[in-house]
Design a protein around this motif. Structure first.
Motif, PDB file in Angstrom:
ATOM      1  N   TYR A  55       0.810  -1.218   0.000  1.00  0.00           N
ATOM      2  CA  TYR A  55       0.000   0.000   0.000  1.00  0.00           C
ATOM      3  C   TYR A  55       0.849   1.277   0.000  1.00  0.00           C
ATOM      4  CZ  TYR A  55      -3.355  -3.492   1.659  1.00  0.00           C
ATOM      5  OH  TYR A  55      -4.125  -4.612   1.802  1.00  0.00           O
ATOM      6  N   LYS A  56       2.140   1.170  -0.308  1.00  0.00           N
ATOM      7  CA  LYS A  56       3.064   2.307  -0.206  1.00  0.00           C
ATOM      8  C   LYS A  56       2.597   3.554  -0.938  1.00  0.00           C
ATOM      9  CE  LYS A  56       7.710   1.581   1.169  1.00  0.00           C
ATOM     10  NZ  LYS A  56       8.848   0.744   1.098  1.00  0.00           N
ATOM     11  N   ASP A  57       1.947   3.382  -2.080  1.00  0.00           N
ATOM     12  CA  ASP A  57       1.520   4.538  -2.874  1.00  0.00           C
ATOM     13  C   ASP A  57       0.013   4.772  -2.823  1.00  0.00           C
ATOM     14  OD1 ASP A  57       4.142   5.199  -3.728  1.00  0.00           O
ATOM     15  OD2 ASP A  57       4.055   3.541  -5.153  1.00  0.00           O
ATOM     16  N   GLN A  58      -0.665   4.095  -1.891  1.00  0.00           N
ATOM     17  CA  GLN A  58      -2.106   4.297  -1.720  1.00  0.00           C
ATOM     18  C   GLN A  58      -2.350   5.150  -0.475  1.00  0.00           C
ATOM     19  OE1 GLN A  58      -4.481   0.690  -1.937  1.00  0.00           O
ATOM     20  NE2 GLN A  58      -2.862  -0.317  -3.098  1.00  0.00           N
ATOM     21  N   GLU A  59      -3.548   5.710  -0.404  1.00  0.00           N
ATOM     22  CA  GLU A  59      -3.891   6.499   0.772  1.00  0.00           C
ATOM     23  C   GLU A  59      -4.020   5.585   1.985  1.00  0.00           C
ATOM     24  OE1 GLU A  59      -7.246   9.637   2.399  1.00  0.00           O
ATOM     25  OE2 GLU A  59      -7.724   8.360   0.691  1.00  0.00           O
ATOM     26  N   ILE A  60      -3.311   5.954   3.055  1.00  0.00           N
ATOM     27  CA  ILE A  60      -3.373   5.230   4.321  1.00  0.00           C
ATOM     28  C   ILE A  60      -3.853   6.218   5.388  1.00  0.00           C
ATOM     29  CG2 ILE A  60      -2.062   4.020   6.113  1.00  0.00           C
ATOM     30  CD1 ILE A  60      -0.117   3.116   3.926  1.00  0.00           C
ATOM     31  N   VAL A  61      -4.903   5.836   6.111  1.00  0.00           N
ATOM     32  CA  VAL A  61      -5.416   6.654   7.209  1.00  0.00           C
ATOM     33  C   VAL A  61      -5.095   5.912   8.505  1.00  0.00           C
ATOM     34  CG1 VAL A  61      -7.476   7.638   8.285  1.00  0.00           C
ATOM     35  CG2 VAL A  61      -7.241   7.644   5.782  1.00  0.00           C
ATOM     36  N   VAL A  62      -4.353   6.584   9.408  1.00  0.00           N
ATOM     37  CA  VAL A  62      -3.994   5.967  10.688  1.00  0.00           C
ATOM     38  C   VAL A  62      -4.700   6.697  11.822  1.00  0.00           C
ATOM     39  CG1 VAL A  62      -1.768   4.992  10.012  1.00  0.00           C
ATOM     40  CG2 VAL A  62      -1.857   7.336  10.795  1.00  0.00           C
ATOM     41  N   HIS A  63      -5.131   5.914  12.814  1.00  0.00           N
ATOM     42  CA  HIS A  63      -5.762   6.547  13.976  1.00  0.00           C
ATOM     43  C   HIS A  63      -5.380   5.810  15.254  1.00  0.00           C
ATOM     44  CE1 HIS A  63      -9.175   4.102  15.575  1.00  0.00           C
ATOM     45  NE2 HIS A  63      -9.114   3.506  14.404  1.00  0.00           N
ATOM     46  N   CYS A  64      -5.588   6.509  16.371  1.00  0.00           N
ATOM     47  CA  CYS A  64      -5.329   5.942  17.697  1.00  0.00           C
ATOM     48  C   CYS A  64      -6.373   6.533  18.648  1.00  0.00           C
ATOM     49  CB  CYS A  64      -3.898   6.244  18.151  1.00  0.00           C
ATOM     50  SG  CYS A  64      -3.570   8.001  18.395  1.00  0.00           S
ATOM     51  N   ARG A  65      -6.049   6.630  19.902  1.00  0.00           N
ATOM     52  CA  ARG A  65      -6.988   7.146  20.893  1.00  0.00           C
ATOM     53  C   ARG A  65      -7.202   8.648  20.731  1.00  0.00           C
ATOM     54  NH1 ARG A  65      -5.823   9.203  25.728  1.00  0.00           N
ATOM     55  NH2 ARG A  65      -7.495   9.386  27.234  1.00  0.00           N
ATOM     56  N   SER A  66      -6.097   9.408  20.634  1.00  0.00           N
ATOM     57  CA  SER A  66      -6.220  10.866  20.616  1.00  0.00           C
ATOM     58  C   SER A  66      -5.526  11.549  19.433  1.00  0.00           C
ATOM     59  CB  SER A  66      -5.635  11.439  21.907  1.00  0.00           C
ATOM     60  OG  SER A  66      -4.231  11.212  21.932  1.00  0.00           O
ATOM     61  N   GLY A  67      -4.779  10.799  18.659  1.00  0.00           N
ATOM     62  CA  GLY A  67      -4.063  11.371  17.521  1.00  0.00           C
ATOM     63  C   GLY A  67      -2.558  11.446  17.700  1.00  0.00           C
ATOM     64  N   ALA A  68      -2.066  11.203  18.918  1.00  0.00           N
ATOM     65  CA  ALA A  68      -0.624  11.310  19.170  1.00  0.00           C
ATOM     66  C   ALA A  68       0.148  10.118  18.588  1.00  0.00           C
ATOM     67  CB  ALA A  68      -0.355  11.439  20.662  1.00  0.00           C
ATOM     68  N   ARG A  69      -0.257   8.912  18.940  1.00  0.00           N
ATOM     69  CA  ARG A  69       0.438   7.718  18.423  1.00  0.00           C
ATOM     70  C   ARG A  69       0.314   7.625  16.909  1.00  0.00           C
ATOM     71  NH1 ARG A  69      -2.019   3.214  22.318  1.00  0.00           N
ATOM     72  NH2 ARG A  69      -3.503   4.893  22.661  1.00  0.00           N
ATOM     73  N   SER A  70      -0.865   7.958  16.395  1.00  0.00           N
ATOM     74  CA  SER A  70      -1.037   7.883  14.949  1.00  0.00           C
ATOM     75  C   SER A  70      -0.212   8.960  14.245  1.00  0.00           C
ATOM     76  CB  SER A  70      -2.516   7.961  14.558  1.00  0.00           C
ATOM     77  OG  SER A  70      -3.163   9.050  15.172  1.00  0.00           O
ATOM     78  N   GLY A  71       0.012  10.090  14.908  1.00  0.00           N
ATOM     79  CA  GLY A  71       0.920  11.106  14.357  1.00  0.00           C
ATOM     80  C   GLY A  71       2.329  10.565  14.238  1.00  0.00           C
ATOM     81  N   ASN A  72       2.759   9.824  15.268  1.00  0.00           N
ATOM     82  CA  ASN A  72       4.082   9.189  15.218  1.00  0.00           C
ATOM     83  C   ASN A  72       4.128   8.100  14.151  1.00  0.00           C
ATOM     84  OD1 ASN A  72       5.213  10.760  17.252  1.00  0.00           O
ATOM     85  ND2 ASN A  72       4.533   9.380  18.863  1.00  0.00           N
ATOM     86  N   ALA A  73       3.032   7.352  14.016  1.00  0.00           N
ATOM     87  CA  ALA A  73       2.968   6.311  12.987  1.00  0.00           C
ATOM     88  C   ALA A  73       3.069   6.935  11.603  1.00  0.00           C
ATOM     89  CB  ALA A  73       1.673   5.516  13.123  1.00  0.00           C
ATOM     90  N   LYS A  74       2.401   8.064  11.397  1.00  0.00           N
ATOM     91  CA  LYS A  74       2.465   8.757  10.104  1.00  0.00           C
ATOM     92  C   LYS A  74       3.907   9.144   9.784  1.00  0.00           C
ATOM     93  CE  LYS A  74       1.090  12.967   7.729  1.00  0.00           C
ATOM     94  NZ  LYS A  74       0.319  14.209   7.755  1.00  0.00           N
ATOM     95  N   LYS A  75       4.590   9.755  10.734  1.00  0.00           N
ATOM     96  CA  LYS A  75       5.987  10.149  10.509  1.00  0.00           C
ATOM     97  C   LYS A  75       6.857   8.941  10.203  1.00  0.00           C
ATOM     98  CE  LYS A  75       5.730  14.141  13.544  1.00  0.00           C
ATOM     99  NZ  LYS A  75       5.940  14.580  14.904  1.00  0.00           N
ATOM    100  N   PHE A  76       6.666   7.853  10.942  1.00  0.00           N
ATOM    101  CA  PHE A  76       7.449   6.641  10.727  1.00  0.00           C
ATOM    102  C   PHE A  76       7.188   6.074   9.330  1.00  0.00           C
ATOM    103  CE2 PHE A  76       7.696   1.991  10.754  1.00  0.00           C
ATOM    104  CZ  PHE A  76       9.063   1.845  10.993  1.00  0.00           C
ATOM    105  N   LEU A  77       5.922   5.957   8.961  1.00  0.00           N
ATOM    106  CA  LEU A  77       5.594   5.393   7.647  1.00  0.00           C
ATOM    107  C   LEU A  77       6.146   6.266   6.522  1.00  0.00           C
ATOM    108  CD1 LEU A  77       1.961   4.154   8.324  1.00  0.00           C
ATOM    109  CD2 LEU A  77       3.991   2.729   7.939  1.00  0.00           C
ATOM    110  N   GLU A  78       6.066   7.575   6.678  1.00  0.00           N
ATOM    111  CA  GLU A  78       6.624   8.471   5.670  1.00  0.00           C
ATOM    112  C   GLU A  78       8.130   8.275   5.545  1.00  0.00           C
ATOM    113  OE1 GLU A  78       3.397  12.136   5.733  1.00  0.00           O
ATOM    114  OE2 GLU A  78       5.132  12.250   7.073  1.00  0.00           O
ATOM    115  N   SER A  79       8.797   8.024   6.671  1.00  0.00           N
ATOM    116  CA  SER A  79      10.248   7.802   6.633  1.00  0.00           C
ATOM    117  C   SER A  79      10.601   6.484   5.944  1.00  0.00           C
ATOM    118  CB  SER A  79      10.841   7.823   8.047  1.00  0.00           C
ATOM    119  OG  SER A  79      10.588   6.601   8.727  1.00  0.00           O
TER     120      SER A  79
END
Length: 98
Positions: A55-79
């Motif tokens: 799914y590297k070039d597809q839209e990925i939506v990540v979520h968690c409890r409040s948005g903090a962990r998913s924000g970190n997941a977004k940065k990690f996946l982008e890297s």
């Protein structure tokens, strides 16, 4: 990519729109309440990239409890070369307050 609001997420889920949806909360949190996303806890993400690599070039939506962990997941996946990752602002807590 820009992050997504819970209102936009709900509208897209209601329309059954196609996107890759990942919940990065722990399994017990997911078991208590989930929106139907695949569950890959943030701590497991580096070891489970093979599950989502296609799914590297597809839209990925990540979520968690409040948005903090998913924000970190977004940065990690982008890297790791994922190009279209969006974080759900406010997480499932905000979603459940709709």
């Amino acid at each position: 990519m820009e992050d997504i609001t819970v209102e936009d997420l709900k509208a897209r889920l209601d329309k059954n729109e196609k996107f890759v949806f990942i919940d990065v909360r722990e399994e017990w949190e997911y078991d208590d309440d989930n929106l139907g996303a695949m569950n890959i806890p943030l701590g497991d993400l580096p070891h489970r990239l093979d599950e989502i690599d296609q799914y590297k070039d597809q839209e990925i939506v990540v979520h968690c409890r409040s948005g903090a962990r998913s924000g970190n997941a977004k940065k990690f996946l982008e890297s790791k070369g994922f190009t279209k990752v969006r974080n759900v602002l406010g997480g499932i807590m905000a979603y459940n307050n709709l």
